[in-house]
Design a protein around this motif. Structure first.
Motif, mmCIF file in Angstrom:
data_model
loop_
_atom_site.group_PDB
_atom_site.id
_atom_site.type_symbol
_atom_site.label_atom_id
_atom_site.label_comp_id
_atom_site.label_asym_id
_atom_site.label_seq_id
_atom_site.Cartn_x
_atom_site.Cartn_y
_atom_site.Cartn_z
ATOM 1 N N SER A 33 38.134 2.009 33.367
ATOM 2 C CA SER A 33 38.398 0.796 34.131
ATOM 3 C C SER A 33 38.874 -0.510 33.523
ATOM 4 C CB SER A 33 37.051 0.603 34.926
ATOM 5 O OG SER A 33 35.893 0.204 33.993
ATOM 6 N N ARG A 79 37.790 5.647 42.850
ATOM 7 C CA ARG A 79 36.337 5.709 43.434
ATOM 8 C C ARG A 79 36.024 4.814 44.527
ATOM 9 N NH1 ARG A 79 32.655 5.766 37.998
ATOM 10 N NH2 ARG A 79 33.342 7.862 36.827
ATOM 11 N N LYS A 118 39.294 13.928 32.764
ATOM 12 C CA LYS A 118 38.149 13.575 33.784
ATOM 13 C C LYS A 118 37.472 12.479 33.539
ATOM 14 C CE LYS A 118 39.768 17.361 36.201
ATOM 15 N NZ LYS A 118 40.578 17.112 37.488
ATOM 16 N N THR A 119 37.951 11.367 32.962
ATOM 17 C CA THR A 119 37.312 10.378 32.289
ATOM 18 C C THR A 119 37.812 9.130 33.142
ATOM 19 O OG1 THR A 119 36.857 11.079 30.285
ATOM 20 C CG2 THR A 119 36.894 9.034 30.568
ATOM 21 N N TYR A 120 36.738 8.208 33.773
ATOM 22 C CA TYR A 120 37.073 7.101 34.404
ATOM 23 C C TYR A 120 37.026 6.041 33.510
ATOM 24 C CZ TYR A 120 36.948 3.442 38.207
ATOM 25 O OH TYR A 120 37.280 2.690 39.144
ATOM 26 N N GLU A 159 33.056 7.848 31.397
ATOM 27 C CA GLU A 159 33.277 6.717 31.769
ATOM 28 C C GLU A 159 33.533 5.613 30.734
ATOM 29 O OE1 GLU A 159 32.055 3.339 35.349
ATOM 30 O OE2 GLU A 159 31.080 5.359 35.024
ATOM 31 N N LEU A 188 43.160 -0.022 37.455
ATOM 32 C CA LEU A 188 43.673 1.000 37.046
ATOM 33 C C LEU A 188 45.240 0.864 37.066
ATOM 34 C CD1 LEU A 188 41.934 3.494 39.542
ATOM 35 C CD2 LEU A 188 41.307 3.023 37.415
ATOM 36 N N GLU A 237 39.787 -2.499 42.169
ATOM 37 C CA GLU A 237 39.796 -1.257 41.325
ATOM 38 C C GLU A 237 41.397 -0.758 41.235
ATOM 39 O OE1 GLU A 237 37.856 3.163 41.605
ATOM 40 O OE2 GLU A 237 38.818 2.372 43.212
ATOM 41 N N ILE A 245 43.482 8.933 36.558
ATOM 42 C CA ILE A 245 42.211 8.469 36.922
ATOM 43 C C ILE A 245 41.734 8.595 38.373
ATOM 44 C CG2 ILE A 245 40.578 6.437 36.710
ATOM 45 C CD1 ILE A 245 42.625 5.544 34.328
ATOM 46 N N GLU A 246 40.718 9.309 38.701
ATOM 47 C CA GLU A 246 40.161 9.456 40.211
ATOM 48 C C GLU A 246 40.021 8.190 40.624
ATOM 49 O OE1 GLU A 246 37.365 11.973 42.968
ATOM 50 O OE2 GLU A 246 37.527 12.440 40.649
#
Length: 396
Positions: free
Chosen positions: A204, A228, A200-202, A182, A238, A234, A225-226
């Motif tokens: 922000s 959340r 697979k890294t968030y 993250e 993103l 948010e 970016i998944e």
């Protein structure tokens, strides 16, 4: 299909991660057995070739950078730090060779790595000409509040890490892998990110504060970016991250990569818009995929041709002198064979009107002329959009 195959890129990155970890372990075991392989380095006696657990390195207070503990010209070779704390410390011209940081915290005032090296790229094998070991460092489940300044962090691995208020300045971060992590307030300034992979890294908050230019190439990869929280804040964050990435790829003349992150940016932005702008965004999406999906124009055109064909059935057509017009009351009396024939004729009429080439047997009735005029206008617009989108992609 987009230019970037995200699933394939993730799979390649995971395979590369496994290979890199195995490579590091093999070299680590050899260097522990034969310490003469660390030629060119003067291993620190306190930490090199040892496991150090639950130790504080630095000052146990919150200090300004000017008051940090300074560690200069020290070589940490094959050192493993477990649950250690690095606080208010500045490493200057230090070498970290094959070091592992596991569940460590770089916190309080933070940690500065100034002109530090985190990789041993020369090979111990003979002959060694044109061969590189790329013996890198591994950060696992760490919390980093740090600054990498004029440092070489190539091929480093950051797994399950939280990187908050972390800066990369004029550093070589090429071929690093950041995975399952993250990033919060991650700032990059004039760095080398060629071949770097964020998987697979968030993310922000991401900023590029370049004076010259941060380098990216075709192998630089930022995973999707998944989402959340699914909140407006948010989505806006993103959307800004994707916009930042798109602009940076464009600055590096990587126009195909720019297009993919621009598409993700517009997709995320749509979720923050009010009703009227959101409708406009949807139209932009379905007509050409925000200028990045030419086949959207084809699919939308085929759907429109079919819809207009159905409308012609109810507005009426002239089929070789016979007027055919469906109504709610008469549709149930028409046989399936006749329906297929009529539908075939209206599709022919609709296709001809849409692409502006005319029609064969069936003709529009007086009422249907209005429908035909509308379809011709829509068809001309869609053809222009489709050709423009395809041309844009082909030029790249």
């Amino acid at each position: 299909m987009g230019y970037i195959n995200f699933k394939e890129e993730v799979s390649v990155a995971k395979t590369e991660l496994i290979n890199r970890i195995n490579n590091n372990e093999n070299i680590l075991n050899k260097m522990k057995k034969d310490k003469s392989l660390a030629k060119g380095f003067s291993p620190d006696k306190d930490y090199s070739y040892k496991e150090t657990e639950d130790v504080l390195i630095g000052k146990n207070t919150t200090e300004d950078e000017e008051s940090f503990l300074i560690i200069r010209n020290t070589d940490f070779v094959c050192a493993k730090f477990i649950q250690c704390k690095f606080e208010n410390v500045k490493f200057i011209e230090c070498n970290f060779i094959g070091c592992i940081f596991e569940k460590c915290k770089f916190c309080n005032g933070g940690v500065v790595f100034d002109k530090c090296n985190f990789i041993k790229d020369d090979s111990n094998k003979t002959p060694s000409l044109n061969k590189e070991d790329n013996f890198s460092c591994y950060f696992k489940d760490c919390k980093l509040y740090a600054k990498f300044l004029n440092s070489k962090v190539s091929y480093a691995i950051f797994e399950q890490c939280l990187m908050k208020n972390t800066n990369l300045e004029q550093s070589n971060f090429s071929n690093a892998i950041i995975i399952y992590s993250e990033l919060k307030m991650f700032i990059v300034k004039d760095c080398n990110l060629t071949g770097t992979k964020f998987v697979k890294t968030y993310i922000s908050d991401l900023e590029f504060r370049d004076i010259n230019k941060t380098k990216l190439d075709e192998k630089t990869f930022f995973d999707k970016i998944e989402v959340r929280k699914k909140t407006r804040d948010e989505y806006e964050g993103l959307y800004t991250v994707y916009e930042t990435l798109a602009d940076k790829f464009k600055e590096n003349t990587l126009n195909n990569n720019f297009g993919e992150y621009y598409y993700l940016c517009k997709t995320m932005q749509r979720k923050t818009l009010k009703l009227i702008p959101r409708i406009g965004s949807y139209l932009y999406l379905v007509t050409c995929g925000y200028g990045e999906r030419p086949w959207y124009a084809l699919i939308t055109s085929l759907v429109l041709i079919f819809i207009f064909a159905v409308i012609y059935l109810f507005s009426g057509i002239d089929l070789e002198g016979d007027a055919i017009q469906y109504t709610v009351n008469t549709i149930s009396t028409i046989s399936f064979k006749d329906f297929i024939m009529h539908m075939n004729e209206t599709l022919n009429l609709s296709t001809g009107a849409f692409v502006g080439v005319g029609y064969n047997n069936a003709k529009p009735t007086e009422i249907s002329y209005t429908v035909e005029n509308i379809e011709m206008i829509v068809g001309a617009i869609m053809m222009g959009i489709g050709v423009g989108t395809v041309t844009r992609k082909l030029v790249r």
